[in-house]
Write an enzyme that holds these catalytic residues in place. Structure first.
Site, PDB file in Angstrom:
ATOM      1  N   HIS A 461       0.835  -1.211   0.000  1.00  0.00           N
ATOM      2  CA  HIS A 461       0.000   0.000   0.000  1.00  0.00           C
ATOM      3  C   HIS A 461       0.869   1.260   0.000  1.00  0.00           C
ATOM      4  O   HIS A 461       0.621   2.213  -0.715  1.00  0.00           O
ATOM      5  CB  HIS A 461      -0.873   0.068   1.253  1.00  0.00           C
ATOM      6  CG  HIS A 461      -1.954  -0.947   1.284  1.00  0.00           C
ATOM      7  ND1 HIS A 461      -2.645  -1.312   0.168  1.00  0.00           N
ATOM      8  CD2 HIS A 461      -2.474  -1.652   2.308  1.00  0.00           C
ATOM      9  CE1 HIS A 461      -3.544  -2.219   0.499  1.00  0.00           C
ATOM     10  NE2 HIS A 461      -3.465  -2.448   1.791  1.00  0.00           N
ATOM     11  N   GLU A 698      -7.177  -1.860 -44.205  1.00  0.00           N
ATOM     12  CA  GLU A 698      -6.008  -2.728 -44.030  1.00  0.00           C
ATOM     13  C   GLU A 698      -5.737  -3.555 -45.279  1.00  0.00           C
ATOM     14  O   GLU A 698      -4.668  -4.124 -45.433  1.00  0.00           O
ATOM     15  CB  GLU A 698      -6.249  -3.684 -42.850  1.00  0.00           C
ATOM     16  CG  GLU A 698      -6.551  -2.940 -41.566  1.00  0.00           C
ATOM     17  CD  GLU A 698      -6.705  -3.854 -40.373  1.00  0.00           C
ATOM     18  OE1 GLU A 698      -5.741  -3.961 -39.604  1.00  0.00           O
ATOM     19  OE2 GLU A 698      -7.784  -4.453 -40.204  1.00  0.00           O
ATOM     20  N   ASP A 722      -1.177  -4.092 -41.208  1.00  0.00           N
ATOM     21  CA  ASP A 722      -1.725  -5.049 -42.162  1.00  0.00           C
ATOM     22  C   ASP A 722      -1.666  -4.518 -43.586  1.00  0.00           C
ATOM     23  O   ASP A 722      -1.367  -5.257 -44.516  1.00  0.00           O
ATOM     24  CB  ASP A 722      -3.171  -5.406 -41.773  1.00  0.00           C
ATOM     25  CG  ASP A 722      -3.196  -6.483 -40.706  1.00  0.00           C
ATOM     26  OD1 ASP A 722      -2.439  -7.466 -40.858  1.00  0.00           O
ATOM     27  OD2 ASP A 722      -3.921  -6.339 -39.712  1.00  0.00           O
ATOM     28  N   CYS A 769      -3.851   4.017 -37.295  1.00  0.00           N
ATOM     29  CA  CYS A 769      -3.584   3.437 -35.969  1.00  0.00           C
ATOM     30  C   CYS A 769      -2.541   2.329 -36.037  1.00  0.00           C
ATOM     31  O   CYS A 769      -2.321   1.624 -35.064  1.00  0.00           O
ATOM     32  CB  CYS A 769      -4.865   2.958 -35.309  1.00  0.00           C
ATOM     33  SG  CYS A 769      -5.767   1.757 -36.288  1.00  0.00           S
TER      34      CYS A 769
HETATM   35  C1  PEP Z   1      -2.880  -2.623 -38.144  1.00  0.00           C
HETATM   36  O1  PEP Z   1      -3.033  -3.630 -38.825  1.00  0.00           O
HETATM   37  O2  PEP Z   1      -2.141  -1.676 -38.467  1.00  0.00           O
HETATM   38  C2  PEP Z   1      -3.607  -2.485 -36.876  1.00  0.00           C
HETATM   39  C3  PEP Z   1      -3.593  -1.354 -36.200  1.00  0.00           C
HETATM   40  O3  PEP Z   1      -4.239  -3.591 -36.414  1.00  0.00           O
HETATM   41  P1  PEP Z   1      -3.487  -4.812 -35.705  1.00  0.00           P
HETATM   42  O4  PEP Z   1      -2.050  -4.435 -35.528  1.00  0.00           O
HETATM   43  O5  PEP Z   1      -4.207  -5.064 -34.438  1.00  0.00           O
HETATM   44  O6  PEP Z   1      -3.689  -5.918 -36.719  1.00  0.00           O
HETATM   45 MG    MG Z   2      -4.621  -4.989 -38.384  1.00  0.00          MG
END
Ligand code: PEP
Ligand code: MG
Length: 837
Positions: A461, A698, A722, A769
């Site tokens: 803690h 993707e 991807d 992303c």
């Molecule tokens: C990607 O493919 O760029 C993505 C963000 O998805 P993941 O890495 O989870 O396949």
């Molecule tokens: Mg992906």
């Protein structure tokens, strides 16, 4: 700076004998706990070790396994260390693999290589290993691992094979398990007989254990030789592979080193200075006078009163304590958050225990005073809980004593020994055997600048609350700490876990300067991270974080995230052995929404398939999983997965928040139409709000036809990981091609440009992303291509924001145009040097 020695690496307390974990995950958890408890790693390291196993099994052979965290999580390692869990009955590690000896590794550098080498040497002798698997003495194991690796005298001088090259190991952390595995894979692919020689020691290139046993460190020179068909060409490919690992290894080491310059690294005194050593529990420097809180032995006088009076006093004290705790819950929740406040809620619950109250009353009936009776009742109950030997119940005992002391202080104030209430009116470092949650939460932060306890661990803690309060702290300082005197001047280094007593004036001046410099750097960095990513000519790019769990949101926001741009929900399915049901999913999504306090959250529907296989879903084996039933394709075939997830998302969104749904691996507009229909049906059934529905780009087909897809959805987020693998036809997991799978390849950039143009036709926003969003130069290019939002691992945010804030949007657009025109990824990357000038 402390130097890691072999003795430090494997300490007796990090060896557990006779363990009986029920599964591989439980075994890893047990080993991780040993590392956590001794301050080698942060609590999240266990998850990292599990992720590593999902990516690559760490079974070495002969019942020996070496679980360790992911390279990217090396910052969680506070100090190098090894923990050993001996499982005499064995635990299944992989199909047909039984592990008896679990050697968990936490390493920032290459200090552990010597132990690995020793381990692999032991593996050559089955008998020794078999004896260690059932050894009943910790010292036997420590001695076996810490001893010098026997070097078999070569029968004849080692000879190289027909074709050869010299190689200097230029991996900063030496030849550890990950690069060694890559070597073995490359050798196997070559079909050649390959030998690696270091001095007189020779290892077969197909044998991971033998390679590790060479104990190669950065700078070591080896001779790699081969024989077989077309050996010269095969050897050249092998060399290229060995060279190609350097960049990643150097980048990993640089990341670790860069993190080492922040508050996680301690202060170095200007000259030799004696210190009490403990475990660093909360980083930072505290300078002040010690305030030693007397040990907890409670002396309670037995002063009998009438039963009626005793009962009334106990009742009043209990009521007042409940009131105190209610205030404390409220205050702690506001200051530190609900999780920390829960400690006091649980304590209040203990006061309702009828056995406890009955026992105190019985003692009063027997003629004892209320304070004495209450203290006895608490002690007896706590002792019986501790006696069960269960750490959870022992924790309850500590809570019981803590709350008991509160009641006692009201019944007989003179019974509760020296406390934190009589602090001297100067900045002080509180020293105690152990601090209770009440002590820490009630600290007067205008006076207390640091904490040092003789007991406890980095997850106690005290440690957790100190970190949340940003108060430097040391735990496990031992008896020497309690021998220190109140009023003594001291410097506490919470990163290194050291307390310097009576430092001379120059040391104090140096510590003050260090603290001020650190504060200034932290303030500057926080200000930079918190500021939006607006280019010098006023163009803003949204910066979000890729976060999967509610408890990670806070760190992501502190890192400068403006929301969550990608929540990969498959981790809910991957991290546990079963499919989470609708209620469980809803609870997680709700917690995410709550943690984000109105900031955007993009929940990506389950993306299973390809590299993310989930055993318990029982999906059919596919020849080419990356080209098979994954992402949206799977969701459309499995309403039993899609529908509970959508219901959970919509139910969670009924509580408010800025939530969007996103579908992975979409190829055609028809898929979106069907997925949207499912969303709308479920939304209408629940009477839930309309949520933006987006898709991931993707698949190259989706990028090329983005204008058609954008007509059917609200936003597009490009998964460059991807998209790159499909555009360049490179399996994202193939280590041999890793260097070529560059998301900055002009062909990938053109697909991104097409996506942006397609989305613009329908006024949709576009995010990225995938991993390249977290690369400062990649982020600059993406912004130049017209991407509106970038979502990345939280630790990358600061550098990306800094890069964008230092750029002009018109220049980024010109840069992007040049990149689209380039012929190769290398040409694109070469533009970086020009852009930086
Ligand atoms: C990607 O493919 O760029 C993505 C963000 O998805 P993941 O890495 O989870 O396949
Ligand atoms: Mg992906």
């Amino acid at each position: 700076m402390p130097v890691s020695t072999q003795d430090d690496l494997l300490r007796r307390e990090r060896v557990r004998l006779g363990a009986t974990p029920s599964s591989k995950a439980a075994a890893i958890e047990e080993a991780a706990q040993l590392l956590i408890a001794s301050g080698c790693v942060e609590p999240g390291y266990a998850q990292s070790m599990l992720r590593r196993e999902a990516v690559a099994n760490t079974f070495l052979g002969h019942g020996v396994v070496i679980p360790h965290g992911m390279g990217e999580d090396r910052h969680m390692v506070r100090r190098d260390g090894i923990a050993v869990v001996q499982v005499p009955g064995g635990v299944e590690w992989g199909t047909g693999q039984m592990a008896w000896f679990i050697v968990a590794i936490a390493a920032r550098g290459d200090a552990h290589i010597a132990i690995l080498r020793r381990l692999t040497a032991l593996m050559q002798d089955g008998e020794i290993l078999a004896a260690l698997a059932v050894a009943e003495d910790v010292d036997e194991i420590v001695a076996a691992l810490a001893g010098e690796a026997p070097r078999a005298a070569p029968a004849a001088p080692a000879a190289d094979l027909a074709h050869r090259f010299d190689f200097v190991v230029d991996y900063p952390a030496g030849l550890h398990a990950r690069p060694a595995t890559a070597w073995v894979e490359a050798v196997r692919q070559s079909g050649l007989r390959v030998q690696v020689r270091h001095g007189d020691e020779v290892a077969d290139g197909r044998n991971l254990v033998a390679l590790l046993q060479l104990g190669l460190r950065a700078g070591d020179r080896v001779v790699v030789s081969a024989e077989g068909d077309d050996a010269a060409a095969g050897l050249a490919r092998l060399r290229a592979r060995m060279d190609s690992l350097t960049a990643q290894e150097v980048a990993d080491a640089a990341k670790v080193a860069a993190r080492g310059t922040d508050a996680t690294r301690g202060w170095t005194p200007p000259g030799p200075l004696a210190a009490i050593e403990g475990i660093g529990a909360s980083p930072g420097i505290a300078i002040g006078r010690l305030h030693v809180v007397a040990g907890g032995a409670v002396e309670v006088a037995d002063v009998p009163v009438s039963l009626a009076e005793g009962g009334a006093r106990l009742e009043a004290a209990l009521a007042a304590t409940r009131q105190q705790l209610a205030v404390l819950v409220d205050d702690t929740a506001r200051r530190l958050g609900a999780a920390d406040a829960a400690i006091f809620r649980a304590q209040a619950e203990l006061l309702n225990d009828s056995d406890l109250i009955t026992l105190a009353c019985q003692l009063m009936v027997e003629g004892h005073g209320p304070a004495w009776a209450w203290n006895q009742a608490i002690e007896r109950m706590a002792a019986s809980l501790s006696a069960l030997g269960n750490p959870v119940l022992a924790g309850r005992a500590a809570d019981l004593r803590d709350v008991g002391r509160r009641v006692l202080a009201l019944l007989d104030p003179s019974a509760v020994p020296g406390s934190l209430r009589d602090l001297p009116a100067v900045p002080c470092i509180v020293v105690a055997e152990e601090l209770s949650p009440s002590d820490t939460a009630g600290l007067d932060l205008t006076l207390v600048v640091g904490l040092a306890t003789a007991q406890g661990g980095p997850t106690s803690h005290t440690a957790i609350l100190a970190r949340t309060l940003g108060l430097p702290a040391l735990v496990a300082g031992g008896g020497a700490l309690l021998a220190a005197a109140s009023g003594q001047m001291a410097i506490l280094d919470g990163a290194e876990g050291r307390l310097y007593l009576d430092p001379p004036e120059p040391a104090i001046a140096s510590a003050i300067a260090w603290r001020e410099a650190m504060r200034a750097r932290q303030a500057e960095a926080a200000q930079q991270r918190g500021a939006p990513a607006v280019t010098r000519d006023g163009h803003r790019i949204e910066i979000a974080a890729n976060v999967n769990r509610p408890d990670q949101v806070r760190t992501a926001l502190e890192a400068g995230g403006e929301g969550v741009g990608l929540m990969r929900t498959e981790f809910l399915f991957l991290e546990r052995g079963a499919t989470p049901d609708e209620d469980e999913q809803e609870a997680v999504y709700r917690a995410m929404i709550a943690a984000l306090e109105g900031r955007p959250l993009i929940i990506r529907a389950l993306d299973i398939g390809g590299d993310k296989q989930v055993a318990h879903l029982g999906l059919p084996r596919e020849e080419n999983p990356f080209l098979g039933v994954r992402g949206a394709r799977l969701l459309l075939r499995r309403p039993d997965l899609l529908e509970p997830q959508l219901r959970a998302i919509y139910r969670a969104a009924m509580a408010g928040g800025d939530v969007s749904v996103m579908f992975p691996m979409v190829t055609s507009a028809s898929e979106i139409v069907r997925l949207r229909a499912a969303c709308e049906r479920i939304r209408a059934e629940l009477g839930a709000p309309v949520l933006p529905v987006g898709i991931m780009i993707e698949v190259p087909a989706a990028a090329v036809a983005a204008d058609r897809l954008a007509a059917q959805c609200d936003f597009l987020s490009i998964g460059t990981n991807d998209l790159t693998q499909y555009a360049l036809a490179i399996d994202r997991q193939n280590p041999e091609l890793a260097a070529e799978a560059d998301s900055l390849h002009p062909a990938v950039l053109r697909l991104i440009a097409q996506t942006v143009a397609g989305a613009a036709k329908h006024g949709r926003w576009v995010g990225v992303c995938g991993g390249i969003a977290g690369d400062p130069f990649g982020a600059a290019l993406l912004a130049g291509l017209g991407v509106n939002e970038l979502s990345m691992t939280p630790r990358d945010i600061a550098a990306v924001k800094a890069r964008l804030r230092g750029s002009r949007f018109d220049e980024l657009r010109a840069l992007a145009a040049r990149a689209l025109d380039a012929a190769t990824a290398d040409e694109v990357r070469a533009l970086d040097a020009g852009a930086q000038r």
